[in-house]
Design a protein around this motif. Structure first.
Motif, PDB file in Angstrom:
ATOM      1  N   TYR A  89      27.565  14.526  18.112  1.00 36.33           N
ATOM      2  CA  TYR A  89      28.499  15.897  17.822  1.00 36.33           C
ATOM      3  C   TYR A  89      27.723  15.972  16.195  1.00 36.33           C
ATOM      4  N   ILE A  90      26.750  16.740  16.393  1.00 33.07           N
ATOM      5  CA  ILE A  90      25.866  16.937  14.775  1.00 33.07           C
ATOM      6  C   ILE A  90      26.001  18.965  14.879  1.00 33.07           C
ATOM      7  N   SER A  91      25.836  19.281  13.469  1.00 30.79           N
ATOM      8  CA  SER A  91      26.103  21.093  14.578  1.00 30.79           C
ATOM      9  C   SER A  91      23.806  20.914  13.865  1.00 30.79           C
ATOM     10  N   CYS A 124      20.043  16.781  19.675  1.00 28.29           N
ATOM     11  CA  CYS A 124      19.585  17.674  20.506  1.00 28.29           C
ATOM     12  C   CYS A 124      18.157  16.765  20.434  1.00 28.29           C
ATOM     13  N   ARG A 125      17.682  15.583  20.598  1.00 25.26           N
ATOM     14  CA  ARG A 125      16.706  14.601  21.370  1.00 25.26           C
ATOM     15  C   ARG A 125      17.756  13.977  22.803  1.00 25.26           C
ATOM     16  N   ALA A 126      18.836  13.875  22.219  1.00 27.55           N
ATOM     17  CA  ALA A 126      19.347  13.123  23.715  1.00 27.55           C
ATOM     18  C   ALA A 126      18.964  14.882  24.997  1.00 27.55           C
ATOM     19  N   ILE A 127      19.801  15.465  24.416  1.00 21.92           N
ATOM     20  CA  ILE A 127      19.723  17.252  25.113  1.00 21.92           C
ATOM     21  C   ILE A 127      18.075  17.366  25.826  1.00 21.92           C
ATOM     22  N   PHE A 128      17.810  16.778  25.176  1.00 24.56           N
ATOM     23  CA  PHE A 128      15.863  17.713  24.994  1.00 24.56           C
ATOM     24  C   PHE A 128      15.915  16.726  26.586  1.00 24.56           C
ATOM     25  N   ASN A 129      15.964  15.242  26.227  1.00 25.83           N
ATOM     26  CA  ASN A 129      15.702  14.123  27.137  1.00 25.83           C
ATOM     27  C   ASN A 129      15.620  14.503  28.272  1.00 25.83           C
ATOM     28  N   LEU A 130      16.842  14.246  28.079  1.00 26.05           N
ATOM     29  CA  LEU A 130      18.139  14.455  29.537  1.00 26.05           C
ATOM     30  C   LEU A 130      18.010  15.613  30.774  1.00 26.05           C
ATOM     31  N   PRO A 137      20.450  19.101  34.440  1.00 28.15           N
ATOM     32  CA  PRO A 137      21.235  20.938  34.548  1.00 28.15           C
ATOM     33  C   PRO A 137      21.453  21.213  33.493  1.00 28.15           C
ATOM     34  N   HIS A 138      21.491  21.730  32.956  1.00 28.03           N
ATOM     35  CA  HIS A 138      22.691  21.933  31.498  1.00 28.03           C
ATOM     36  C   HIS A 138      24.577  21.819  32.238  1.00 28.03           C
ATOM     37  N   LYS A 139      24.447  22.109  32.923  1.00 29.06           N
ATOM     38  CA  LYS A 139      25.734  21.969  34.235  1.00 29.06           C
ATOM     39  C   LYS A 139      26.353  20.503  34.147  1.00 29.06           C
ATOM     40  N   GLU A 140      25.772  19.531  34.436  1.00 31.52           N
ATOM     41  CA  GLU A 140      25.343  17.988  34.505  1.00 31.52           C
ATOM     42  C   GLU A 140      25.705  17.893  32.511  1.00 31.52           C
ATOM     43  N   ILE A 141      24.789  18.092  31.979  1.00 33.60           N
ATOM     44  CA  ILE A 141      24.548  17.724  30.495  1.00 33.60           C
ATOM     45  C   ILE A 141      25.483  17.820  29.855  1.00 33.60           C
ATOM     46  N   ALA A 142      26.393  18.852  29.976  1.00 36.03           N
ATOM     47  CA  ALA A 142      27.673  19.542  29.272  1.00 36.03           C
ATOM     48  C   ALA A 142      28.335  18.402  29.971  1.00 36.03           C
ATOM     49  N   SER A 152      25.117  22.620  25.444  1.00 37.01           N
ATOM     50  CA  SER A 152      23.988  22.203  25.738  1.00 37.01           C
ATOM     51  C   SER A 152      22.496  22.934  25.046  1.00 37.01           C
ATOM     52  N   LYS A 153      22.453  23.770  26.044  1.00 31.10           N
ATOM     53  CA  LYS A 153      21.426  25.270  26.007  1.00 31.10           C
ATOM     54  C   LYS A 153      21.215  25.400  24.803  1.00 31.10           C
ATOM     55  N   SER A 154      22.084  25.519  23.316  1.00 30.67           N
ATOM     56  CA  SER A 154      22.350  26.148  22.116  1.00 30.67           C
ATOM     57  C   SER A 154      20.852  24.671  21.591  1.00 30.67           C
ATOM     58  N   GLN A 155      21.941  23.652  21.830  1.00 28.65           N
ATOM     59  CA  GLN A 155      20.590  21.966  21.302  1.00 28.65           C
ATOM     60  C   GLN A 155      19.357  22.279  21.775  1.00 28.65           C
TER      61      GLN A 155
END
Length: 172
Positions: A89-91, A124-130, A137-142, A152-155
Motif C-alpha cells: 500500500y504505497i503511493s 509496484c514490483r509485486a504488481i509488475f511480477n504478477l 490479468p489485472h482483475k485477478e491481481i486486484a 493495478s494498472k496504474s502501479q
C-alpha cells in the motif's frame, strides 16, 4: 515432476520430499526473490511455501500441474509477507528504493533486470511480477491484493516507466 515421487510425498515420505525440495528450491527461490528483497524474508517465504506444498499435496488433483501449483503457492506466500509488512500500500509518489551495493555492469541482462526490480517500491514490483512475469490479468491481481483494477494498472504503468528510466540511466 515424476508422478510416483509426488505420490510418495503424499504419503509423507521424507526422502521423496527431500528430492522434490532439491528439484524445486532453486526455481521457487527465484520466484520469491522477484517479490522480496530481504534474504530473511525470501528464506521465510520459501520455507512457508514448502511447508504448504508438503501439507497440502494431497489436494493436488493433477500431478502434471505440480510446478505451476507450487509457483502459485510461492507467489501467495510472498504476497502475504508483503501484506504483513504493509508494503503493498504505497503511493506512486514514493521515492524509489535505493540499494547502495547494487552494481549492474558485470551482470547478465536477466540479472540486471532482477536487480533493477529491486529499485522499485515493493507494491509496484509485486504488481509488475504478477502481470508481466506470472501472467495474471489485472482483475485477478486486484482480487489477490484487495485493490482496484485501476490501481493495478496504474502501479504497473508506474513500474514500467521507472524500469525504462533505470534501463536508460544504467545504459542497459
Amino acid at each position: 515432476m515424476e508422478n510416483e515421487l509426488l505420490l510418495e510425498c503424499q504419503r509423507n515420505d521424507r526422502n521423496a520430499q527431500r528430492k522434490v525440495y532439491e528439484k524445486m528450491a532453486g526455481k521457487l527461490h527465484a520466484v520469491c526473490r522477484r517479490y522480496l528483497k530481504n534474504d530473511e524474508d525470501i528464506e521465510e517465504a520459501l520455507a512457508d511455501t514448502f511447508y504448504k506444498i508438503f501439507t497440502k499435496i494431497s489436494q493436488l488433483q493433477n500431478p502434471d500441474i505440480f510446478e505451476a501449483w507450487a509457483r502459485k503457492i510461492a507467489v501467495n506466500e510472498c504476497l502475504q509477507k508483503l501484506r504483513a509488512n504493509k508494503a503493498l500500500y504505497i503511493s506512486l509518489e514514493e521515492n524509489l528504493v535505493q540499494s547502495p551495493d547494487t552494481t549492474v555492469e558485470n551482470l547478465s541482462f536477466e540479472k540486471d533486470l532482477l536487480n533493477l526490480l529491486n529499485f522499485l517500491p515493493e507494491g509496484c514490483r509485486a504488481i509488475f511480477n504478477l502481470f508481466a512475469i506470472e501472467g495474471y490479468p489485472h482483475k485477478e491481481i486486484a482480487t489477490m491484493l484487495s485493490i482496484s483494477e485501476g490501481t493495478s494498472k496504474s502501479q504497473l504503468n508506474f513500474a514500467r516507466k521507472k524500469l525504462q528510466e533505470l534501463l536508460i540511466s544504467q545504459n542497459i
